[in-house]
Design an enzyme around this catalytic site. Structure first.
Site, short mmCIF file in Angstrom:
data_model
loop_
_atom_site.label_atom_id
_atom_site.label_comp_id
_atom_site.label_asym_id
_atom_site.label_seq_id
_atom_site.Cartn_x
_atom_site.Cartn_y
_atom_site.Cartn_z
N SER A 128 0.81 -1.20 0.00
CA SER A 128 0.00 0.00 0.00
C SER A 128 0.85 1.26 0.00
O SER A 128 1.98 1.28 0.50
CB SER A 128 -0.91 0.00 1.23
OG SER A 128 -1.64 1.21 1.33
N TYR A 152 -2.59 5.26 -3.98
CA TYR A 152 -3.72 6.15 -3.75
C TYR A 152 -3.35 7.47 -4.41
O TYR A 152 -2.50 8.21 -3.91
CB TYR A 152 -3.96 6.36 -2.26
CG TYR A 152 -4.60 5.19 -1.56
CD1 TYR A 152 -5.82 4.69 -1.99
CD2 TYR A 152 -4.00 4.59 -0.46
CE1 TYR A 152 -6.43 3.62 -1.34
CE2 TYR A 152 -4.60 3.52 0.20
CZ TYR A 152 -5.81 3.04 -0.25
OH TYR A 152 -6.40 1.98 0.39
N THR A 178 -5.72 2.34 -7.02
CA THR A 178 -7.02 2.13 -6.37
C THR A 178 -7.96 3.27 -6.72
O THR A 178 -7.64 4.44 -6.52
CB THR A 178 -6.84 2.03 -4.85
OG1 THR A 178 -6.05 0.87 -4.55
CG2 THR A 178 -8.19 1.90 -4.15
N LYS A 256 -7.62 -0.96 -9.82
CA LYS A 256 -8.28 -1.70 -8.76
C LYS A 256 -9.63 -1.06 -8.41
O LYS A 256 -9.71 0.15 -8.18
CB LYS A 256 -7.40 -1.74 -7.51
CG LYS A 256 -7.98 -2.51 -6.32
CD LYS A 256 -6.99 -2.57 -5.17
CE LYS A 256 -7.50 -3.41 -4.02
NZ LYS A 256 -8.56 -2.74 -3.26
N HIS A 280 -13.18 -3.55 -2.44
CA HIS A 280 -12.40 -3.14 -1.26
C HIS A 280 -12.83 -3.93 -0.02
O HIS A 280 -12.80 -3.43 1.10
CB HIS A 280 -12.56 -1.63 -1.01
CG HIS A 280 -11.31 -0.97 -0.52
ND1 HIS A 280 -10.44 -0.31 -1.36
CD2 HIS A 280 -10.76 -0.87 0.71
CE1 HIS A 280 -9.43 0.18 -0.67
NE2 HIS A 280 -9.60 -0.16 0.59
N GLY A 313 -13.58 -11.04 0.09
CA GLY A 313 -14.34 -12.16 0.62
C GLY A 313 -13.62 -13.48 0.63
O GLY A 313 -14.16 -14.47 1.11
N ARG A 315 -11.57 -16.30 1.93
CA ARG A 315 -11.23 -16.72 3.28
C ARG A 315 -10.47 -18.04 3.34
O ARG A 315 -10.02 -18.46 4.41
CB ARG A 315 -12.51 -16.88 4.12
CG ARG A 315 -13.35 -15.60 4.24
CD ARG A 315 -12.65 -14.59 5.12
NE ARG A 315 -13.44 -13.37 5.31
CZ ARG A 315 -13.28 -12.24 4.63
NH1 ARG A 315 -12.34 -12.17 3.69
NH2 ARG A 315 -14.03 -11.19 4.88
#
Length: 389
Positions: A128, A152, A178, A256, A280, A313, A315
């Site tokens: 990031s 960013y 992003t 993204k 996100h 999502g 996992r």
């Protein structure tokens, strides 16, 4: 070594009395990490937008897809390698950008730990903009594993160019831009505690180490630096900005936050090199479709013109396989790896990655899938889930 062999290591170690140090399932991992993390930091990581409906749907959407086993194919060896952006990766898994990863380890060097885990596993990381250590100091720890830099995009174009140039000069292999976080979404967990790490001066090392930002700020006063950061963070990009972005670097540019097929097609027409389908993790906008629901149409729109990255999502290894079955080129982990790092540092994260890869590899073995093409040929909507309608 096959990724599946990790289970043999665990079983044989147990014969010698060495039981696993870290959890083998996401629910236990999440619970233990919640206990290990400071309450405010855990809330920031675990929380999402609004009532977190989209965040829940991101994870639940995987239940709407199932895999049909194929027998008598001799899948004793599986090929999980994938090629993207001119690079070959041992598996189609990557570490999604997480802006507070630098705070997750007790020593405040989570970015370095993330890079070290990438080096040990070959799983590439997207780092990031919001780092606790400057980007130049982080990448050497990744060794030969390729690293990517997430941008960013600030309002100040000179600052954006400086960040991209720095990343390119020290060896990052792509820029992930992003699109959906130029302003924070409505996050009740964080609002209820007034918890916004950047406003407290955290994870701003890439700004305070940047010559353009330092000239903009003109001060070393921490409070003034935060105010200058607030003033430049978050540029709501338009299609017209893509020509400028493309001109900043020779590196691949990956967008993204793409969820609509028309946005995917138009982005490729503007010369970007990759599409990153993501919402996100449900942290920014509530009330939307799960990212997995939007993935097939995005893949169809891209039509093999570029790699399609995916997160939100995921996992488990089986989740990753399903996303690959729906056409993703590579699948990103978010919260699971954060919790692995929080609970056990580099060893905890390495375990989390090896566990995810082992589950994915074993699922393919048991189902008779020798490669990802076989997964894509045998994934179906369940008869009861949303995907069937």
């Amino acid at each position: 070594m096959a990724f599946a062999d990790y289970q043999n290591e665990i079983y044989f170690a147990a014969l010698g009395g060495n039981l696993p140090e870290f959890p083998m399932d996401y629910a236990t991992l999440e619970a233990k990490a919640a206990a290990a993390l400071p309450a405010g930091l855990h809330s920031y990581i675990a929380g999402g937008a609004g009532d977190e409906l989209t965040q829940r749907r991101n994870a639940e959407a995987f239940e709407d897809w199932g895999l049909i086993p194929r027998m008598l194919v001799g899948a004793t060896e599986r090929d999980l390698t994938v090629t993207a952006f001119g690079l070959t990766f041992p598996a189609p898994l990557f570490l999604a950008p997480v802006g507070v990863i630098g705070l997750v380890t007790g020593d405040g060097h989570g970015d370095l730990a993330l890079a070290q885990a990438a080096a040990k596993t070959g799983v590439p990381a997207v780092f990031s903009t919001l780092m606790q250590d400057p980007l130049e100091e982080v990448i050497p720890h990744a060794g030969d594993t390729p690293s990517f830099f997430q941008l960013y995009t600030p309002k100040n174009r000179d600052l954006a160019a400086s960040l991209v140039r720095r990343a390119e000069q020290v060896g990052y292999r792509g820029i992930v831009v992003t699109l959906d976080t130029w302003i924070p979404g409505w996050r009740p967990r964080d609002l209820s505690t007034g918890n916004f790490p950047q406003l407290r001066g955290h994870v701003l090392a890439n700004y305070t180490s940047d010559p353009v930002f330092r000239e903009m700020a003109g001060t070393d006063d921490p409070k003034m630096i935060v105010l200058h950061w607030v003033g430049t963070f978050g540029n709501s990009l338009t299609w017209d900005d893509l020509t400028w972005l493309r001109g900043l670097t020779e590196l691949p540019i990956i967008l993204k936050g793409i969820s609509h097929p028309e946005d995917a097609r138009r982005a490729l027409d503007h010369g970007v090199d990759g599409i990153y389908c993501s919402n996100h993790g449900g942290r920014q906008a509530n009330g939307g479709l799960s990212a997995l629901e939007t993935l097939p149409d995005v893949v169809a729109a891209v039509d093999d013109r570029a790699p399609v990255l995916f997160d939100s999502g995921v996992r488990s290894g089986s989740d990753a396989v399903k996303a690959l079955g729906l056409g993703a080129t590579m699948v990103g982990l978010g919260r699971p790896y954060v919790y692995g790092l929080a609970l056990g540092g580099v060893p905890g994260l390495v375990h989390q990655l090896r566990m995810t890869l082992a589950e994915a590899d074993l699922l393919m073995a048991v189902n008779g899938y020798r490669d990802l093409a076989a997964v894509r040929a045998n994934i179906r909507p369940t008869t009861k889930g949303r995907a069937a309608h």
